[in-house]
Design an enzyme around this catalytic site. Sequence first.
Site, PDB file in Angstrom:
ATOM      1  N   HIS A 135       0.632  -1.295  -0.089  1.00  0.00           N
ATOM      2  CA  HIS A 135       0.170  -0.043   0.101  1.00  0.00           C
ATOM      3  C   HIS A 135       0.896   1.272  -0.022  1.00  0.00           C
ATOM      4  O   HIS A 135       0.713   2.053  -0.736  1.00  0.00           O
ATOM      5  CB  HIS A 135      -0.860   0.116   1.269  1.00  0.00           C
ATOM      6  CG  HIS A 135      -1.525   1.380   1.541  1.00  0.00           C
ATOM      7  ND1 HIS A 135      -2.753   1.679   0.519  1.00  0.00           N
ATOM      8  CD2 HIS A 135      -1.252   2.263   2.228  1.00  0.00           C
ATOM      9  CE1 HIS A 135      -3.002   3.045   1.012  1.00  0.00           C
ATOM     10  NE2 HIS A 135      -2.151   3.379   1.905  1.00  0.00           N
ATOM     11  N   HIS A 140       1.239   5.047  -2.677  1.00  0.00           N
ATOM     12  CA  HIS A 140       1.813   6.526  -1.991  1.00  0.00           C
ATOM     13  C   HIS A 140       2.810   7.192  -2.733  1.00  0.00           C
ATOM     14  O   HIS A 140       2.936   8.390  -3.059  1.00  0.00           O
ATOM     15  CB  HIS A 140       1.933   6.522  -0.700  1.00  0.00           C
ATOM     16  CG  HIS A 140       0.608   6.537  -0.008  1.00  0.00           C
ATOM     17  ND1 HIS A 140       0.065   7.661   0.188  1.00  0.00           N
ATOM     18  CD2 HIS A 140       0.211   5.760   1.081  1.00  0.00           C
ATOM     19  CE1 HIS A 140      -1.165   7.274   1.252  1.00  0.00           C
ATOM     20  NE2 HIS A 140      -0.988   6.251   1.541  1.00  0.00           N
ATOM     21  N   GLU A 183      -6.229   9.399  -0.004  1.00  0.00           N
ATOM     22  CA  GLU A 183      -6.210   7.626   0.001  1.00  0.00           C
ATOM     23  C   GLU A 183      -7.383   7.240  -0.875  1.00  0.00           C
ATOM     24  O   GLU A 183      -7.290   6.422  -1.303  1.00  0.00           O
ATOM     25  CB  GLU A 183      -6.668   7.317   1.595  1.00  0.00           C
ATOM     26  CG  GLU A 183      -5.576   7.514   2.686  1.00  0.00           C
ATOM     27  CD  GLU A 183      -4.657   6.441   2.733  1.00  0.00           C
ATOM     28  OE1 GLU A 183      -4.467   5.618   1.449  1.00  0.00           O
ATOM     29  OE2 GLU A 183      -3.545   6.662   3.236  1.00  0.00           O
ATOM     30  N   SER A 202      -4.175   0.582  -4.295  1.00  0.00           N
ATOM     31  CA  SER A 202      -3.448  -0.846  -4.031  1.00  0.00           C
ATOM     32  C   SER A 202      -4.608  -1.775  -3.684  1.00  0.00           C
ATOM     33  O   SER A 202      -4.185  -2.784  -3.003  1.00  0.00           O
ATOM     34  CB  SER A 202      -2.873  -0.257  -2.575  1.00  0.00           C
ATOM     35  OG  SER A 202      -3.383   0.278  -1.613  1.00  0.00           O
TER      36      SER A 202
HETATM   37 CO    CO Z   1      -2.338   5.248   3.085  1.00  0.00          CO
END
Ligand code: CO
Length: 296
Positions: A135, A140, A183, A202
Amino acid sequence: MEASPKRVEHQLTDKGYVPVYTTTVVEQPWDRYTAEEHGVWATLFERQRQLLEGRACREFLDNQARFGISATAIPRFDDLNRVLRAATGWELVGVEGLLPELTFFEHLSHRRFPVTWWIRKPEQLDYIAEPDLFHDLFGHVPLLLNPIFAEYMQRYGLGGVKAHGIGPEALINLTRLYWYTVEFGLIATPEGLRIYGSGIVSSKGESIYCLEHPAPNRLGFGLERVMRTRYRIDTYQKTYFVIDSFEQLFDATQPDFTPIYATLAASDAVPAGAVLDDDRVFHRGTGEGWADGGDV
Ligand code: CO
Ligand code: PHE
């Protein structure tokens, strides 16, 4: 021997009731990743790269490619850092997992992005409750190469330090902004809606659900609208907010939030699935399959 993360305690955070880890920065124990762990990376990397073509925004896909990462092996933070430092001055630091909020904000305010060094188990390919290496790194890191997004993230960190000093309500408002942009954000492009949120890219299921499923709302981004809105931590989101550009997001977040926090403190939060009269509606969700209760 396989290394394992050091959990210190369980704590109720904005991400739910999750373990909070030691706050120290750690070296990525790259030589200790097992063949099985590299295999988890390979499976997830290939699956998501394929799924995200035509679903993730161009900036995400192109910037991710710039790192030269592949399914072959879990990337080394040191290799990624050479690319990142040269491009935007960001660097990745290894951590055991979720950090206390103030520690997290301080890292961001110095252009350090904390990345969990360990990767999920093979039985967690489709769902894991807490952030892991896949993730954090796959999701990110790519947009940290985008100069505007890089600046947004640093200023978010500085804003977080400030909100932490103002109080818990301000922090809740600010966390909702992170949730619905960093997010779970969507972006409108000439080709249609695309994903930029890390929590979506993700996740195999949510990458499809957020764009193609009739159930969730897809609404235009508004700063105060987002900061008032509760969210989901244990199901797919009921609402996704759509930005027109990273410039729009950046510009909207430049004003001092202090008076906004004061205004919001006097108004009620909006449920995760609500559509309001003045929302710009890209898609009004049917709400099918939504769980009752559970908004945070
Ligand atoms: Co995150
Ligand atoms: N402008 C915000 C404040 O005054 C800080 C911030 C900047 C937050 C960019 C998010 C993104 O608190």
